[in-house]
Design a protein around this motif. Structure first.
Motif, PDB file in Angstrom:
ATOM      1  N   THR A 319      33.552  35.720  46.169  1.00  0.00           N
ATOM      2  CA  THR A 319      33.672  37.215  46.670  1.00  0.00           C
ATOM      3  C   THR A 319      34.559  37.269  48.115  1.00  0.00           C
ATOM      4  OG1 THR A 319      31.425  37.782  45.922  1.00  0.00           O
ATOM      5  CG2 THR A 319      32.445  39.295  47.523  1.00  0.00           C
ATOM      6  N   ILE A 320      34.250  36.158  48.930  1.00  0.00           N
ATOM      7  CA  ILE A 320      35.047  36.236  50.341  1.00  0.00           C
ATOM      8  C   ILE A 320      36.527  35.763  49.762  1.00  0.00           C
ATOM      9  CG2 ILE A 320      35.409  34.964  52.344  1.00  0.00           C
ATOM     10  CD1 ILE A 320      32.768  36.227  52.382  1.00  0.00           C
ATOM     11  N   LEU A 321      36.580  34.821  48.815  1.00  0.00           N
ATOM     12  CA  LEU A 321      38.209  34.554  48.694  1.00  0.00           C
ATOM     13  C   LEU A 321      38.759  35.652  47.846  1.00  0.00           C
ATOM     14  CD1 LEU A 321      37.745  30.776  47.569  1.00  0.00           C
ATOM     15  CD2 LEU A 321      38.399  31.749  49.705  1.00  0.00           C
ATOM     16  N   ARG A 322      38.177  36.555  47.170  1.00  0.00           N
ATOM     17  CA  ARG A 322      38.888  37.752  46.574  1.00  0.00           C
ATOM     18  C   ARG A 322      39.413  38.625  47.422  1.00  0.00           C
ATOM     19  NH1 ARG A 322      35.020  38.990  43.216  1.00  0.00           N
ATOM     20  NH2 ARG A 322      35.627  37.728  41.370  1.00  0.00           N
ATOM     21  N   ARG A 323      38.449  38.700  48.681  1.00  0.00           N
ATOM     22  CA  ARG A 323      38.776  39.817  49.507  1.00  0.00           C
ATOM     23  C   ARG A 323      40.144  39.297  50.483  1.00  0.00           C
ATOM     24  NH1 ARG A 323      34.479  39.645  53.621  1.00  0.00           N
ATOM     25  NH2 ARG A 323      36.181  38.372  54.771  1.00  0.00           N
ATOM     26  N   ILE A 324      40.130  38.030  50.674  1.00  0.00           N
ATOM     27  CA  ILE A 324      41.349  37.506  51.538  1.00  0.00           C
ATOM     28  C   ILE A 324      42.506  37.828  50.711  1.00  0.00           C
ATOM     29  CG2 ILE A 324      42.400  35.533  52.314  1.00  0.00           C
ATOM     30  CD1 ILE A 324      40.225  36.574  54.186  1.00  0.00           C
ATOM     31  N   THR A 325      42.421  37.378  49.408  1.00  0.00           N
ATOM     32  CA  THR A 325      43.507  37.412  48.572  1.00  0.00           C
ATOM     33  C   THR A 325      44.079  38.895  48.312  1.00  0.00           C
ATOM     34  OG1 THR A 325      42.566  35.665  47.205  1.00  0.00           O
ATOM     35  CG2 THR A 325      44.306  36.866  46.063  1.00  0.00           C
ATOM     36  N   LYS A 326      43.287  39.808  48.128  1.00  0.00           N
ATOM     37  CA  LYS A 326      43.483  41.225  47.961  1.00  0.00           C
ATOM     38  C   LYS A 326      44.230  41.790  49.255  1.00  0.00           C
ATOM     39  CE  LYS A 326      41.330  45.552  46.350  1.00  0.00           C
ATOM     40  NZ  LYS A 326      40.343  46.163  45.981  1.00  0.00           N
ATOM     41  N   GLN A 327      43.634  41.338  50.370  1.00  0.00           N
ATOM     42  CA  GLN A 327      44.252  41.792  51.594  1.00  0.00           C
ATOM     43  C   GLN A 327      45.691  41.305  51.654  1.00  0.00           C
ATOM     44  OE1 GLN A 327      41.606  40.128  54.745  1.00  0.00           O
ATOM     45  NE2 GLN A 327      39.981  41.765  54.388  1.00  0.00           N
ATOM     46  N   ASN A 328      45.926  40.269  51.003  1.00  0.00           N
ATOM     47  CA  ASN A 328      47.476  39.660  50.989  1.00  0.00           C
ATOM     48  C   ASN A 328      48.289  40.079  50.020  1.00  0.00           C
ATOM     49  OD1 ASN A 328      47.929  37.615  53.470  1.00  0.00           O
ATOM     50  ND2 ASN A 328      45.550  37.357  52.767  1.00  0.00           N
ATOM     51  N   ASN A 329      47.634  41.174  49.286  1.00  0.00           N
ATOM     52  CA  ASN A 329      48.375  41.706  47.999  1.00  0.00           C
ATOM     53  C   ASN A 329      48.525  40.981  46.909  1.00  0.00           C
ATOM     54  OD1 ASN A 329      48.644  44.138  49.313  1.00  0.00           O
ATOM     55  ND2 ASN A 329      50.336  43.154  50.650  1.00  0.00           N
ATOM     56  N   ALA A 330      47.656  39.764  46.676  1.00  0.00           N
ATOM     57  CA  ALA A 330      47.539  38.918  45.645  1.00  0.00           C
ATOM     58  C   ALA A 330      46.392  39.034  44.667  1.00  0.00           C
ATOM     59  CB  ALA A 330      48.021  37.473  46.318  1.00  0.00           C
ATOM     60  N   LYS A 331      46.603  38.300  43.683  1.00  0.00           N
ATOM     61  CA  LYS A 331      45.359  38.287  42.793  1.00  0.00           C
ATOM     62  C   LYS A 331      44.809  37.092  42.573  1.00  0.00           C
ATOM     63  CE  LYS A 331      45.742  42.467  39.760  1.00  0.00           C
ATOM     64  NZ  LYS A 331      46.543  42.934  38.869  1.00  0.00           N
ATOM     65  N   LEU A 332      43.319  37.046  42.434  1.00  0.00           N
ATOM     66  CA  LEU A 332      42.673  35.774  42.474  1.00  0.00           C
ATOM     67  C   LEU A 332      42.231  35.551  41.040  1.00  0.00           C
ATOM     68  CD1 LEU A 332      41.298  33.592  44.244  1.00  0.00           C
ATOM     69  CD2 LEU A 332      39.033  35.154  43.861  1.00  0.00           C
ATOM     70  N   PHE A 333      42.378  34.305  40.457  1.00  0.00           N
ATOM     71  CA  PHE A 333      42.051  33.893  39.060  1.00  0.00           C
ATOM     72  C   PHE A 333      41.191  32.850  39.253  1.00  0.00           C
ATOM     73  CE2 PHE A 333      45.915  36.434  38.643  1.00  0.00           C
ATOM     74  CZ  PHE A 333      45.547  37.460  37.607  1.00  0.00           C
ATOM     75  N   TYR A 334      40.272  32.520  38.152  1.00  0.00           N
ATOM     76  CA  TYR A 334      39.611  31.557  37.950  1.00  0.00           C
ATOM     77  C   TYR A 334      39.089  31.424  36.558  1.00  0.00           C
ATOM     78  CZ  TYR A 334      35.887  34.644  38.927  1.00  0.00           C
ATOM     79  OH  TYR A 334      35.092  35.690  38.841  1.00  0.00           O
ATOM     80  N   PRO A 335      38.657  30.276  36.049  1.00  0.00           N
ATOM     81  CA  PRO A 335      38.048  30.358  34.705  1.00  0.00           C
ATOM     82  C   PRO A 335      36.657  31.002  34.483  1.00  0.00           C
ATOM     83  CG  PRO A 335      38.655  27.920  35.396  1.00  0.00           C
ATOM     84  CD  PRO A 335      38.668  28.715  36.652  1.00  0.00           C
ATOM     85  N   VAL A 336      36.514  31.955  33.736  1.00  0.00           N
ATOM     86  CA  VAL A 336      35.444  32.524  33.654  1.00  0.00           C
ATOM     87  C   VAL A 336      34.265  31.982  32.851  1.00  0.00           C
ATOM     88  CG1 VAL A 336      36.404  35.020  34.197  1.00  0.00           C
ATOM     89  CG2 VAL A 336      36.322  34.187  31.846  1.00  0.00           C
ATOM     90  N   ASN A 337      34.765  30.982  32.191  1.00  0.00           N
ATOM     91  CA  ASN A 337      33.558  30.115  31.254  1.00  0.00           C
ATOM     92  C   ASN A 337      33.194  29.020  32.402  1.00  0.00           C
ATOM     93  OD1 ASN A 337      32.851  28.403  29.670  1.00  0.00           O
ATOM     94  ND2 ASN A 337      33.935  28.757  27.994  1.00  0.00           N
ATOM     95  N   THR A 338      31.959  28.890  32.702  1.00  0.00           N
ATOM     96  CA  THR A 338      31.491  28.082  33.422  1.00  0.00           C
ATOM     97  C   THR A 338      31.767  26.474  33.079  1.00  0.00           C
ATOM     98  OG1 THR A 338      29.328  28.232  32.456  1.00  0.00           O
ATOM     99  CG2 THR A 338      29.786  29.651  34.634  1.00  0.00           C
ATOM    100  N   LYS A 339      31.879  26.401  31.880  1.00  0.00           N
ATOM    101  CA  LYS A 339      31.985  24.943  31.423  1.00  0.00           C
ATOM    102  C   LYS A 339      33.338  24.472  31.763  1.00  0.00           C
ATOM    103  CE  LYS A 339      30.680  23.441  27.063  1.00  0.00           C
ATOM    104  NZ  LYS A 339      30.345  23.683  25.605  1.00  0.00           N
TER     105      LYS A 339
END
Ligand code: KG4
Ligand code: ZN
Length: 378
Positions: A319-339
Protein backbone atom coordinates in the motif's frame (compact mmCIF):
# COMPACT_ATOMS: atom_id res chain seq x y z
CA UNK A 1 8.98 -24.07 -26.91
CA UNK A 2 8.66 -26.11 -23.73
CA UNK A 3 10.91 -25.19 -20.77
CA UNK A 4 11.54 -27.17 -17.57
CA UNK A 5 13.04 -25.03 -14.79
CA UNK A 6 14.42 -25.84 -11.36
CA UNK A 7 15.05 -23.62 -8.34
CA UNK A 8 16.80 -25.06 -5.27
CA UNK A 9 18.39 -21.82 -4.08
CA UNK A 10 17.20 -21.97 -0.48
CA UNK A 11 14.47 -23.87 1.35
CA UNK A 12 12.01 -24.69 -1.48
CA UNK A 13 12.50 -27.44 -4.04
CA UNK A 14 10.64 -26.03 -7.01
CA UNK A 15 10.13 -27.26 -10.56
CA UNK A 16 8.06 -25.49 -13.21
CA UNK A 17 7.14 -26.09 -16.82
CA UNK A 18 6.21 -23.40 -19.30
CA UNK A 19 5.22 -23.17 -22.93
CA UNK A 20 7.19 -20.05 -23.91
CA UNK A 21 6.15 -17.57 -21.17
CA UNK A 22 2.88 -19.36 -20.39
CA UNK A 23 2.95 -21.35 -17.19
CA UNK A 24 1.85 -24.99 -17.33
CA UNK A 25 2.90 -26.05 -13.82
CA UNK A 26 4.77 -24.61 -10.84
CA UNK A 27 5.39 -27.10 -8.03
CA UNK A 28 6.72 -25.87 -4.68
CA UNK A 29 7.98 -28.33 -2.15
CA UNK A 30 8.61 -26.27 0.96
CA UNK A 31 11.05 -27.36 3.68
CA UNK A 32 10.10 -24.57 6.08
CA UNK A 33 8.68 -27.01 8.66
CA UNK A 34 12.07 -28.77 8.79
CA UNK A 35 13.97 -25.52 9.49
CA UNK A 36 11.45 -23.84 11.80
CA UNK A 37 12.81 -25.30 15.01
CA UNK A 38 16.26 -23.80 14.28
CA UNK A 39 14.89 -20.32 13.65
CA UNK A 40 16.36 -20.17 10.13
CA UNK A 41 17.54 -22.26 7.19
CA UNK A 42 20.12 -24.95 8.05
CA UNK A 43 22.23 -25.57 4.89
CA UNK A 44 22.86 -29.31 5.40
CA UNK A 45 19.20 -30.03 6.10
CA UNK A 46 18.27 -27.97 3.01
CA UNK A 47 20.67 -29.97 0.82
CA UNK A 48 19.34 -33.33 2.04
CA UNK A 49 15.71 -32.29 1.55
CA UNK A 50 16.43 -31.09 -1.99
CA UNK A 51 18.12 -34.42 -2.78
CA UNK A 52 15.16 -36.32 -1.32
CA UNK A 53 12.52 -34.45 -3.27
CA UNK A 54 14.04 -33.28 -6.57
CA UNK A 55 13.06 -36.37 -8.63
CA UNK A 56 9.48 -36.52 -7.37
CA UNK A 57 9.07 -32.75 -7.84
CA UNK A 58 10.22 -33.05 -11.48
CA UNK A 59 7.77 -35.92 -12.02
CA UNK A 60 4.91 -34.04 -10.40
CA UNK A 61 5.58 -30.90 -12.47
CA UNK A 62 5.62 -32.96 -15.70
CA UNK A 63 2.39 -34.73 -14.75
CA UNK A 64 0.62 -31.51 -13.90
CA UNK A 65 1.75 -29.94 -17.18
CA UNK A 66 0.59 -33.10 -19.02
CA UNK A 67 3.97 -33.47 -20.67
CA UNK A 68 7.04 -35.70 -20.54
CA UNK A 69 10.80 -35.18 -20.45
CA UNK A 70 11.28 -35.99 -24.14
CA UNK A 71 8.96 -33.10 -25.02
CA UNK A 72 11.11 -30.54 -23.16
CA UNK A 73 13.09 -28.22 -25.45
CA UNK A 74 15.16 -26.32 -22.86
CA UNK A 75 16.29 -27.01 -19.30
CA UNK A 76 16.82 -24.04 -16.98
CA UNK A 77 18.17 -23.84 -13.45
CA UNK A 78 19.03 -21.24 -10.82
CA UNK A 79 22.81 -20.96 -10.44
CA UNK A 80 22.89 -18.18 -7.83
CA UNK A 81 22.57 -16.36 -5.55
CA UNK A 82 21.68 -18.83 -2.81
CA UNK A 83 23.04 -21.54 -0.58
CA UNK A 84 25.92 -23.33 -2.34
CA UNK A 85 24.98 -26.83 -1.17
CA UNK A 86 21.35 -26.28 -2.14
CA UNK A 87 22.07 -24.75 -5.57
CA UNK A 88 24.28 -27.74 -6.42
CA UNK A 89 21.38 -30.17 -6.21
CA UNK A 90 19.27 -28.34 -8.80
CA UNK A 91 22.23 -27.74 -11.11
CA UNK A 92 23.24 -31.42 -11.05
CA UNK A 93 19.68 -32.51 -11.92
CA UNK A 94 19.32 -29.96 -14.73
CA UNK A 95 22.69 -30.96 -16.22
CA UNK A 96 21.78 -34.64 -16.01
CA UNK A 97 18.48 -34.11 -17.88
CA UNK A 98 19.88 -31.67 -20.48
CA UNK A 99 22.78 -34.05 -21.12
CA UNK A 100 20.59 -37.15 -21.43
CA UNK A 101 18.15 -35.52 -23.86
CA UNK A 102 20.85 -33.42 -25.62
CA UNK A 103 18.96 -30.20 -25.05
CA UNK A 104 20.19 -26.67 -24.25
CA UNK A 105 20.71 -25.61 -20.66
CA UNK A 106 20.25 -22.08 -19.35
CA UNK A 107 21.64 -20.96 -15.98
CA UNK A 108 19.38 -18.30 -14.46
CA UNK A 109 20.03 -15.62 -11.83
CA UNK A 110 17.48 -16.11 -9.02
CA UNK A 111 17.12 -12.35 -8.40
CA UNK A 112 16.43 -11.61 -12.06
CA UNK A 113 13.88 -14.40 -11.71
CA UNK A 114 12.11 -12.46 -8.93
CA UNK A 115 11.76 -9.52 -11.35
CA UNK A 116 10.61 -11.81 -14.17
CA UNK A 117 7.88 -13.27 -11.95
CA UNK A 118 6.04 -10.18 -13.23
CA UNK A 119 6.26 -11.53 -16.80
CA UNK A 120 4.75 -14.96 -16.16
CA UNK A 121 1.59 -15.43 -18.24
CA UNK A 122 -1.42 -17.52 -17.34
CA UNK A 123 -3.01 -20.12 -19.62
CA UNK A 124 -5.21 -17.40 -21.13
CA UNK A 125 -2.10 -15.44 -22.08
CA UNK A 126 -2.23 -12.49 -19.67
CA UNK A 127 0.49 -11.49 -17.22
CA UNK A 128 -0.29 -12.61 -13.64
CA UNK A 129 1.00 -9.20 -12.52
CA UNK A 130 -1.64 -7.41 -14.65
CA UNK A 131 1.08 -5.77 -16.74
CA UNK A 132 0.21 -5.06 -20.34
CA UNK A 133 2.66 -5.39 -23.21
CA UNK A 134 2.69 -1.69 -23.97
CA UNK A 135 5.39 0.61 -22.61
CA UNK A 136 6.85 -1.42 -19.77
CA UNK A 137 10.37 -0.02 -20.23
CA UNK A 138 12.27 1.77 -18.94
CA UNK A 139 11.20 0.62 -15.50
CA UNK A 140 12.44 0.33 -11.94
CA UNK A 141 12.40 -3.00 -10.13
CA UNK A 142 12.41 -3.10 -6.35
CA UNK A 143 13.61 -6.44 -5.00
CA UNK A 144 12.69 -7.11 -1.39
CA UNK A 145 13.49 -10.60 -0.18
CA UNK A 146 15.26 -12.53 2.56
CA UNK A 147 18.70 -11.71 1.17
CA UNK A 148 18.17 -8.56 -0.89
CA UNK A 149 16.86 -5.00 -0.83
CA UNK A 150 17.69 -3.49 -4.19
CA UNK A 151 16.58 -0.92 -6.71
CA UNK A 152 17.30 -1.91 -10.30
CA UNK A 153 16.87 0.26 -13.37
CA UNK A 154 15.91 -1.64 -16.52
CA UNK A 155 16.30 0.06 -19.86
CA UNK A 156 14.89 -3.00 -21.61
CA UNK A 157 14.49 -6.76 -21.15
CA UNK A 158 17.54 -8.20 -19.35
CA UNK A 159 19.30 -4.83 -19.42
CA UNK A 160 19.79 -4.24 -15.70
CA UNK A 161 21.66 -1.70 -13.59
CA UNK A 162 21.70 -1.75 -9.78
CA UNK A 163 20.98 1.81 -8.61
CA UNK A 164 20.57 1.17 -4.88
CA UNK A 165 21.11 -1.68 -2.43
CA UNK A 166 21.32 -2.46 1.25
CA UNK A 167 24.59 -1.71 2.99
CA UNK A 168 23.95 -4.38 5.63
CA UNK A 169 20.84 -6.49 6.37
CA UNK A 170 18.01 -7.00 3.90
CA UNK A 171 14.46 -6.02 4.81
CA UNK A 172 13.31 -9.67 4.95
CA UNK A 173 16.24 -10.51 7.25
CA UNK A 174 15.24 -7.63 9.55
CA UNK A 175 11.66 -8.99 9.75
CA UNK A 176 13.06 -12.45 10.53
CA UNK A 177 15.47 -11.16 13.18
CA UNK A 178 12.84 -9.07 14.97
CA UNK A 179 10.52 -12.11 15.08
CA UNK A 180 13.45 -14.11 16.44
CA UNK A 181 14.10 -11.59 19.25
CA UNK A 182 10.53 -12.15 20.39
CA UNK A 183 10.73 -15.91 19.82
CA UNK A 184 7.77 -15.73 17.44
CA UNK A 185 8.92 -18.28 14.86
CA UNK A 186 10.28 -18.43 11.31
CA UNK A 187 9.90 -16.93 8.76
CA UNK A 188 9.26 -13.72 10.66
CA UNK A 189 7.74 -11.56 7.91
CA UNK A 190 4.21 -13.00 7.80
CA UNK A 191 4.10 -13.27 11.62
CA UNK A 192 5.15 -9.64 12.18
CA UNK A 193 2.65 -8.43 9.57
CA UNK A 194 -0.19 -10.31 11.27
CA UNK A 195 0.73 -9.03 14.75
CA UNK A 196 1.20 -5.43 13.53
CA UNK A 197 -2.37 -5.46 12.22
CA UNK A 198 -3.63 -5.77 15.83
CA UNK A 199 -2.14 -2.42 16.81
CA UNK A 200 -4.16 0.52 15.51
CA UNK A 201 -1.82 3.24 16.80
CA UNK A 202 1.60 2.41 18.19
CA UNK A 203 3.13 4.64 20.88
CA UNK A 204 6.63 3.86 19.56
CA UNK A 205 8.56 5.50 16.76
CA UNK A 206 11.62 3.73 15.40
CA UNK A 207 14.34 5.50 13.40
CA UNK A 208 14.41 5.33 9.59
CA UNK A 209 18.10 4.66 8.93
CA UNK A 210 19.24 6.39 5.74
CA UNK A 211 16.39 8.88 5.53
CA UNK A 212 18.59 11.92 4.89
CA UNK A 213 21.27 10.43 2.64
CA UNK A 214 21.11 11.41 -1.01
CA UNK A 215 21.92 8.07 -2.56
CA UNK A 216 19.52 5.18 -3.14
CA UNK A 217 21.09 2.73 -0.68
CA UNK A 218 19.24 1.09 2.20
CA UNK A 219 20.22 0.00 5.69
CA UNK A 220 18.29 -2.24 8.05
CA UNK A 221 20.78 -3.14 10.75
CA UNK A 222 20.28 0.14 12.68
CA UNK A 223 16.52 -0.37 12.68
CA UNK A 224 17.03 -3.92 13.92
CA UNK A 225 19.22 -2.67 16.79
CA UNK A 226 16.77 0.11 17.66
CA UNK A 227 13.97 -2.48 17.77
CA UNK A 228 16.07 -4.71 20.04
CA UNK A 229 16.77 -1.75 22.35
CA UNK A 230 13.05 -1.01 22.56
CA UNK A 231 12.22 -4.66 23.27
CA UNK A 232 14.89 -4.79 26.00
CA UNK A 233 13.48 -1.63 27.55
CA UNK A 234 9.87 -2.76 27.74
CA UNK A 235 10.28 -6.56 28.01
CA UNK A 236 11.52 -9.16 30.45
CA UNK A 237 14.59 -11.20 29.56
CA UNK A 238 13.97 -14.93 29.03
CA UNK A 239 16.55 -17.72 29.22
CA UNK A 240 17.97 -18.80 25.85
CA UNK A 241 17.11 -22.22 24.36
CA UNK A 242 20.65 -23.30 25.32
CA UNK A 243 20.11 -22.34 28.96
CA UNK A 244 16.65 -23.95 28.99
CA UNK A 245 18.25 -27.20 27.88
CA UNK A 246 20.80 -26.97 30.73
CA UNK A 247 23.66 -26.39 28.31
CA UNK A 248 23.20 -29.73 26.54
CA UNK A 249 23.22 -29.62 22.74
CA UNK A 250 20.79 -31.82 20.74
CA UNK A 251 21.86 -35.20 19.34
CA UNK A 252 23.48 -35.34 15.91
CA UNK A 253 21.11 -36.30 13.06
CA UNK A 254 21.69 -39.42 10.88
CA UNK A 255 23.28 -37.27 8.13
CA UNK A 256 25.90 -36.08 10.63
CA UNK A 257 24.42 -32.63 11.08
CA UNK A 258 24.69 -31.48 14.70
CA UNK A 259 22.17 -28.76 15.50
CA UNK A 260 22.90 -26.25 18.23
CA UNK A 261 20.50 -24.48 20.54
CA UNK A 262 20.51 -20.70 20.30
CA UNK A 263 22.46 -18.97 23.06
CA UNK A 264 20.62 -15.72 22.42
CA UNK A 265 18.15 -14.39 24.98
CA UNK A 266 14.58 -13.68 23.97
CA UNK A 267 12.24 -11.20 25.63
CA UNK A 268 8.78 -11.58 27.07
CA UNK A 269 6.40 -8.72 26.31
CA UNK A 270 2.74 -8.16 27.07
CA UNK A 271 0.67 -9.18 24.04
CA UNK A 272 -0.40 -5.58 23.40
CA UNK A 273 3.25 -4.49 23.42
CA UNK A 274 4.18 -7.18 20.90
CA UNK A 275 1.53 -5.72 18.57
CA UNK A 276 2.90 -2.20 19.12
CA UNK A 277 6.54 -3.18 18.49
CA UNK A 278 5.61 -5.15 15.35
CA UNK A 279 3.59 -2.16 14.11
CA UNK A 280 6.35 0.39 14.81
CA UNK A 281 8.95 -1.84 13.14
CA UNK A 282 6.79 -2.41 10.05
CA UNK A 283 6.13 1.34 9.67
CA UNK A 284 9.86 2.17 9.81
CA UNK A 285 10.82 -0.74 7.50
CA UNK A 286 8.23 0.35 4.91
CA UNK A 287 9.13 4.03 5.20
CA UNK A 288 12.76 3.27 4.37
CA UNK A 289 11.59 1.63 1.13
CA UNK A 290 9.17 4.47 0.36
CA UNK A 291 11.79 7.21 0.80
CA UNK A 292 14.29 5.48 -1.47
CA UNK A 293 11.74 4.51 -4.12
CA UNK A 294 10.54 8.13 -4.15
CA UNK A 295 14.12 9.35 -4.65
CA UNK A 296 14.70 6.78 -7.39
CA UNK A 297 11.57 7.87 -9.26
CA UNK A 298 12.72 11.50 -9.15
CA UNK A 299 16.10 10.56 -10.62
CA UNK A 300 14.69 7.99 -13.08
CA UNK A 301 11.19 9.17 -13.97
CA UNK A 302 9.85 5.84 -15.27
CA UNK A 303 6.20 4.91 -15.66
CA UNK A 304 6.45 1.34 -14.36
CA UNK A 305 7.64 -0.07 -11.04
CA UNK A 306 7.95 -3.85 -10.71
CA UNK A 307 8.11 -5.50 -7.29
CA UNK A 308 9.69 -8.86 -6.58
CA UNK A 309 10.61 -11.09 -3.62
CA UNK A 310 8.94 -12.60 -0.58
CA UNK A 311 8.44 -9.30 1.29
CA UNK A 312 5.99 -8.24 -1.47
CA UNK A 313 3.54 -10.51 0.36
CA UNK A 314 3.22 -7.70 2.91
CA UNK A 315 0.00 -5.78 2.19
CA UNK A 316 0.98 -2.74 4.28
CA UNK A 317 4.26 -2.38 2.37
CA UNK A 318 2.45 -2.74 -0.96
CA UNK A 319 0.00 0.00 0.00
CA UNK A 320 2.79 2.42 0.93
CA UNK A 321 4.72 1.65 -2.27
CA UNK A 322 1.60 2.03 -4.41
CA UNK A 323 1.03 5.51 -2.93
CA UNK A 324 4.59 6.61 -3.68
CA UNK A 325 4.45 5.22 -7.21
CA UNK A 326 1.15 6.99 -7.89
CA UNK A 327 2.50 10.30 -6.56
CA UNK A 328 5.24 9.98 -9.17
CA UNK A 329 2.75 9.28 -11.99
CA UNK A 330 3.87 5.70 -12.34
CA UNK A 331 2.13 2.33 -11.96
CA UNK A 332 3.04 -0.43 -9.55
CA UNK A 333 3.00 -4.09 -10.60
CA UNK A 334 3.70 -7.29 -8.70
CA UNK A 335 2.80 -10.96 -9.23
CA UNK A 336 -0.73 -11.38 -7.86
CA UNK A 337 -0.34 -15.15 -7.52
CA UNK A 338 1.38 -15.65 -4.14
CA UNK A 339 3.24 -18.72 -5.47
CA UNK A 340 5.13 -16.30 -7.74
CA UNK A 341 6.23 -14.10 -4.84
CA UNK A 342 8.18 -16.56 -2.73
CA UNK A 343 10.92 -18.70 -4.26
CA UNK A 344 9.59 -20.63 -7.24
CA UNK A 345 10.77 -22.15 -10.51
CA UNK A 346 8.10 -20.48 -12.70
CA UNK A 347 10.06 -17.24 -12.55
CA UNK A 348 13.19 -19.16 -13.60
CA UNK A 349 11.40 -20.73 -16.59
CA UNK A 350 10.14 -17.35 -17.81
CA UNK A 351 13.55 -15.66 -17.36
CA UNK A 352 15.06 -18.52 -19.38
CA UNK A 353 12.47 -17.90 -22.09
CA UNK A 354 13.61 -14.27 -22.44
CA UNK A 355 17.27 -15.32 -22.26
CA UNK A 356 16.73 -17.92 -24.98
CA UNK A 357 15.20 -15.28 -27.24
CA UNK A 358 18.39 -13.25 -26.84
CA UNK A 359 20.56 -16.30 -27.50
CA UNK A 360 21.92 -16.43 -23.96
CA UNK A 361 22.73 -20.10 -23.36
CA UNK A 362 25.05 -21.64 -20.83
CA UNK A 363 27.62 -24.27 -21.73
CA UNK A 364 26.59 -27.22 -19.61
CA UNK A 365 30.13 -28.23 -18.60
CA UNK A 366 30.98 -24.76 -17.26
CA UNK A 367 27.72 -24.10 -15.40
CA UNK A 368 28.55 -23.87 -11.71
CA UNK A 369 26.85 -22.33 -8.70
CA UNK A 370 27.68 -18.72 -7.74
CA UNK A 371 26.29 -18.28 -4.21
CA UNK A 372 26.82 -14.51 -4.12
CA UNK A 373 25.89 -13.75 -7.72
CA UNK A 374 25.10 -10.06 -8.23
CA UNK A 375 21.51 -9.26 -9.31
CA UNK A 376 22.59 -7.53 -12.54
CA UNK A 377 24.57 -10.50 -13.93
CA UNK A 378 22.89 -12.74 -16.46
O1 KG4 B 1 11.97 -14.11 -1.82
P1 KG4 B 1 11.92 -15.01 -0.65
O2 KG4 B 1 10.82 -16.04 -0.59
O3 KG4 B 1 13.26 -15.76 -0.47
C1 KG4 B 1 14.49 -15.18 -0.74
O4 KG4 B 1 14.93 -15.26 -1.93
O5 KG4 B 1 15.05 -14.59 0.19
O6 KG4 B 1 11.83 -14.05 0.65
C2 KG4 B 1 11.78 -14.56 1.95
C3 KG4 B 1 11.63 -13.40 2.91
C4 KG4 B 1 11.74 -13.80 4.37
O7 KG4 B 1 12.66 -12.95 5.00
C5 KG4 B 1 10.33 -13.60 4.90
O8 KG4 B 1 10.28 -13.25 6.27
C6 KG4 B 1 9.85 -12.44 4.02
O9 KG4 B 1 10.34 -12.76 2.74
N1 KG4 B 1 8.39 -12.34 4.01
C7 KG4 B 1 7.71 -11.26 4.49
C8 KG4 B 1 6.33 -11.59 4.37
N2 KG4 B 1 6.22 -12.83 3.79
C9 KG4 B 1 7.50 -13.28 3.57
N3 KG4 B 1 8.15 -10.12 5.01
C10 KG4 B 1 7.20 -9.24 5.43
N4 KG4 B 1 5.88 -9.47 5.37
C11 KG4 B 1 5.39 -10.62 4.84
N5 KG4 B 1 4.08 -10.86 4.77
ZN1 ZN C 1 14.12 -15.54 -3.56
Amino acid sequence: MRILAIDTSCDETSVAISENDRLLSNILNSQIQKHKQWGGVVPLIAKQKHIDSIDSTVEFALRQAKTSLNQIDIFAVTYGPGLAVALEVGIAKAKEMAGFYSKPLIGVNHMIGHIYANFVRSSNNVFYSKLTDTKIFPCIALLISGGHTELIYMQNHLDLKIIGQTLDDSIGEAFDKVANMLDLGYPGGPIIEKLAANSVVTPYTLPIPLRYTHNLDFSYSGLKTATLNLIQKIGQVQPSKFELNLGVEPEAEPNGFRPTFSKKNTYLLEQKEIYNVAHAFQIAAAEELAIKLNKALKIYPVKTVLLGGGVVNNKYIRTILRRITKQNNAKLFYPVNTKLLSDNAAMIAITAYYMFQMGKFTKSHILDRIPSLSSDKL
